[in-house]
Design an enzyme around this catalytic site. Structure first.
Site, PDB file in Angstrom:
ATOM      1  N   HIS A   1     -10.143  -5.324  -3.361  1.00 53.41           N
ATOM      2  CA  HIS A   1      -8.813  -5.505  -2.772  1.00 53.41           C
ATOM      3  C   HIS A   1      -8.962  -5.890  -1.309  1.00 53.41           C
ATOM      4  O   HIS A   1      -9.824  -5.379  -0.597  1.00 53.41           O
ATOM      5  CB  HIS A   1      -7.945  -4.245  -2.911  1.00 53.41           C
ATOM      6  CG  HIS A   1      -8.597  -3.000  -2.413  1.00 53.41           C
ATOM      7  ND1 HIS A   1      -9.524  -2.291  -3.152  1.00 53.41           N
ATOM      8  CD2 HIS A   1      -8.472  -2.324  -1.242  1.00 53.41           C
ATOM      9  CE1 HIS A   1      -9.928  -1.247  -2.461  1.00 53.41           C
ATOM     10  NE2 HIS A   1      -9.309  -1.238  -1.292  1.00 53.41           N
ATOM     11  N   MET A   2      -8.089  -6.769  -0.895  1.00 53.56           N
ATOM     12  CA  MET A   2      -8.043  -7.205   0.499  1.00 53.56           C
ATOM     13  C   MET A   2      -6.791  -6.596   1.112  1.00 53.56           C
ATOM     14  O   MET A   2      -5.692  -6.761   0.575  1.00 53.56           O
ATOM     15  CB  MET A   2      -7.989  -8.737   0.533  1.00 53.56           C
ATOM     16  CG  MET A   2      -8.057  -9.326   1.917  1.00 53.56           C
ATOM     17  SD  MET A   2      -8.384 -11.104   1.845  1.00 53.56           S
ATOM     18  CE  MET A   2      -6.851 -11.704   1.153  1.00 53.56           C
ATOM     19  N   HIS A   3      -6.968  -5.864   2.211  1.00 54.71           N
ATOM     20  CA  HIS A   3      -5.823  -5.313   2.930  1.00 54.71           C
ATOM     21  C   HIS A   3      -5.242  -6.406   3.836  1.00 54.71           C
ATOM     22  O   HIS A   3      -5.986  -7.031   4.601  1.00 54.71           O
ATOM     23  CB  HIS A   3      -6.252  -4.150   3.833  1.00 54.71           C
ATOM     24  CG  HIS A   3      -6.799  -2.952   3.118  1.00 54.71           C
ATOM     25  ND1 HIS A   3      -6.072  -1.797   2.915  1.00 54.71           N
ATOM     26  CD2 HIS A   3      -8.011  -2.715   2.552  1.00 54.71           C
ATOM     27  CE1 HIS A   3      -6.814  -0.908   2.280  1.00 54.71           C
ATOM     28  NE2 HIS A   3      -7.999  -1.440   2.046  1.00 54.71           N
TER      29      HIS A   3
ATOM     30  N   ASN B   1     -12.763  -3.262   2.645  1.00 56.70           N
ATOM     31  CA  ASN B   1     -13.675  -2.130   2.795  1.00 56.70           C
ATOM     32  C   ASN B   1     -14.665  -2.201   1.646  1.00 56.70           C
ATOM     33  O   ASN B   1     -14.260  -2.311   0.485  1.00 56.70           O
ATOM     34  CB  ASN B   1     -12.905  -0.806   2.754  1.00 56.70           C
ATOM     35  CG  ASN B   1     -12.023  -0.626   3.976  1.00 56.70           C
ATOM     36  OD1 ASN B   1     -12.395  -1.024   5.079  1.00 56.70           O
ATOM     37  ND2 ASN B   1     -10.842  -0.045   3.789  1.00 56.70           N
TER      38      ASN B   1
ATOM     39  N   GLU C   1     -12.159   3.469  -1.288  1.00 55.54           N
ATOM     40  CA  GLU C   1     -11.739   4.543  -2.198  1.00 55.54           C
ATOM     41  C   GLU C   1     -11.525   4.035  -3.609  1.00 55.54           C
ATOM     42  O   GLU C   1     -11.745   4.761  -4.572  1.00 55.54           O
ATOM     43  CB  GLU C   1     -10.418   5.161  -1.700  1.00 55.54           C
ATOM     44  CG  GLU C   1     -10.569   5.982  -0.446  1.00 55.54           C
ATOM     45  CD  GLU C   1      -9.227   6.418   0.127  1.00 55.54           C
ATOM     46  OE1 GLU C   1      -8.184   6.031  -0.436  1.00 55.54           O
ATOM     47  OE2 GLU C   1      -9.249   7.134   1.135  1.00 55.54           O
ATOM     48  N   VAL C   2     -11.039   2.810  -3.727  1.00 54.44           N
ATOM     49  CA  VAL C   2     -10.705   2.259  -5.048  1.00 54.44           C
ATOM     50  C   VAL C   2     -11.687   1.119  -5.336  1.00 54.44           C
ATOM     51  O   VAL C   2     -11.743   0.134  -4.590  1.00 54.44           O
ATOM     52  CB  VAL C   2      -9.251   1.742  -5.095  1.00 54.44           C
ATOM     53  CG1 VAL C   2      -8.941   1.166  -6.475  1.00 54.44           C
ATOM     54  CG2 VAL C   2      -8.264   2.852  -4.739  1.00 54.44           C
TER      55      VAL C   2
ATOM     56  N   ASP D   1       0.854  -1.191   0.000  1.00 56.54           N
ATOM     57  CA  ASP D   1       0.000   0.000   0.000  1.00 56.54           C
ATOM     58  C   ASP D   1       0.890   1.241   0.000  1.00 56.54           C
ATOM     59  O   ASP D   1       1.881   1.322   0.731  1.00 56.54           O
ATOM     60  CB  ASP D   1      -0.926  -0.005   1.226  1.00 56.54           C
ATOM     61  CG  ASP D   1      -2.086   0.970   1.071  1.00 56.54           C
ATOM     62  OD1 ASP D   1      -3.231   0.514   0.951  1.00 56.54           O
ATOM     63  OD2 ASP D   1      -1.824   2.203   1.057  1.00 56.54           O
ATOM     64  N   ILE D   2       0.502   2.222  -0.809  1.00 59.92           N
ATOM     65  CA  ILE D   2       1.295   3.448  -0.960  1.00 59.92           C
ATOM     66  C   ILE D   2       1.232   4.301   0.313  1.00 59.92           C
ATOM     67  O   ILE D   2       2.099   5.149   0.544  1.00 59.92           O
ATOM     68  CB  ILE D   2       0.783   4.223  -2.199  1.00 59.92           C
ATOM     69  CG1 ILE D   2       1.860   5.099  -2.793  1.00 59.92           C
ATOM     70  CG2 ILE D   2      -0.478   4.993  -1.910  1.00 59.92           C
ATOM     71  CD1 ILE D   2       1.528   5.623  -4.174  1.00 59.92           C
TER      72      ILE D   2
HETATM   73  P1  AMP Z   1      -9.755   1.366   0.284  1.00 59.14           P
HETATM   74  O1  AMP Z   1      -9.975   2.551   1.155  1.00 59.14           O
HETATM   75  O2  AMP Z   1     -10.094   0.065   0.943  1.00 59.14           O
HETATM   76  O3  AMP Z   1     -10.405   1.526  -1.069  1.00 59.14           O
HETATM   77  O4  AMP Z   1      -8.198   1.275   0.075  1.00 59.14           O
HETATM   78  C1  AMP Z   1      -7.526   1.747  -1.054  1.00 59.14           C
HETATM   79  C2  AMP Z   1      -6.073   1.681  -0.715  1.00 59.14           C
HETATM   80  O5  AMP Z   1      -5.340   1.801  -1.921  1.00 59.14           O
HETATM   81  C3  AMP Z   1      -5.582   2.787   0.229  1.00 59.14           C
HETATM   82  O6  AMP Z   1      -5.032   2.184   1.401  1.00 59.14           O
HETATM   83  C4  AMP Z   1      -4.532   3.519  -0.599  1.00 59.14           C
HETATM   84  O7  AMP Z   1      -3.441   3.949   0.180  1.00 59.14           O
HETATM   85  C5  AMP Z   1      -4.140   2.469  -1.618  1.00 59.14           C
HETATM   86  N1  AMP Z   1      -3.610   2.956  -2.880  1.00 59.14           N
HETATM   87  C6  AMP Z   1      -4.169   3.876  -3.702  1.00 59.14           C
HETATM   88  N2  AMP Z   1      -3.417   4.050  -4.804  1.00 59.14           N
HETATM   89  C7  AMP Z   1      -2.346   3.206  -4.677  1.00 59.14           C
HETATM   90  C8  AMP Z   1      -1.216   2.923  -5.488  1.00 59.14           C
HETATM   91  N3  AMP Z   1      -1.000   3.540  -6.660  1.00 59.14           N
HETATM   92  N4  AMP Z   1      -0.320   2.008  -5.029  1.00 59.14           N
HETATM   93  C9  AMP Z   1      -0.516   1.399  -3.850  1.00 59.14           C
HETATM   94  N5  AMP Z   1      -1.572   1.608  -3.048  1.00 59.14           N
HETATM   95  C10 AMP Z   1      -2.478   2.524  -3.457  1.00 59.14           C
END
Ligand code: AMP
Length: 115
Positions: free
Chosen positions: A101-103, A88, A96-97, A30-31
């Site tokens: 995706h699984m954290h 999420n 957000e994305v 994660d960035i």
């Molecule tokens: P969510 O809030 O569950 O949608 O998490 C999205 C995650 O993607 C966040 O923790 C961001 O920090 C991460 N993220 C967004 N863009 C990138 C990227 N280019 N590379 C790595 N992680 C990213």
């Protein structure tokens, strides 16, 4: 739902710190890490969120995400101490994305409830 930045990462059009890859799954750091280990584990097919999942159609893929998480947790030496897996889903959860995706979070004591 259109394409997200994660599709570009899958196609290697933008850089990411990739820690695991097979034919169905990609994982990268994660960035904006929230723990010493914070990895995002994603399917290579674009599914927006958990809402679009069902066990019948996606059970095998979900198993592959879990296998990846266990493999990465072992590689990163957090398997024994413990770790957290988080999806999420939707606005109230802070998604957000909109590419599933699984954290994978670990490497420190994680608080509960998460807030
Ligand atoms: P969510 O809030 O569950 O949608 O998490 C999205 C995650 O993607 C966040 O923790 C961001 O920090 C991460 N993220 C967004 N863009 C990138 C990227 N280019 N590379 C790595 N992680 C990213």
């Amino acid at each position: 739902m259109g394409e997200t930045i994660f599709s570009k990462i899958i196609r290697k059009e933008i850089p990411a710190d990739i820690v695991f890859e097979n034919d169905k799954v990609l994982a990268f750091k994660d960035i904006n890490p929230q723990a010493p280990v914070h990895v995002l584990i994603i399917p290579k097919i674009a599914i927006p969120s958990v809402r679009e999942l069902n066990g019948k159609e996606h059970g095998e893929l979900l198993g592959k995400l879990i296998d990846a998480a266990n493999s990465i947790a072992k590689d990163m030496k957090i398997s024994t101490g413990g770790f957290r897996l988080v999806f999420n889903c939707g606005a109230d959860a802070g998604q957000e994305v909109y590419h599933l995706h699984m954290h994978l979070l670990g490497g420190r004591k994680l608080n509960w409830p998460p807030g």
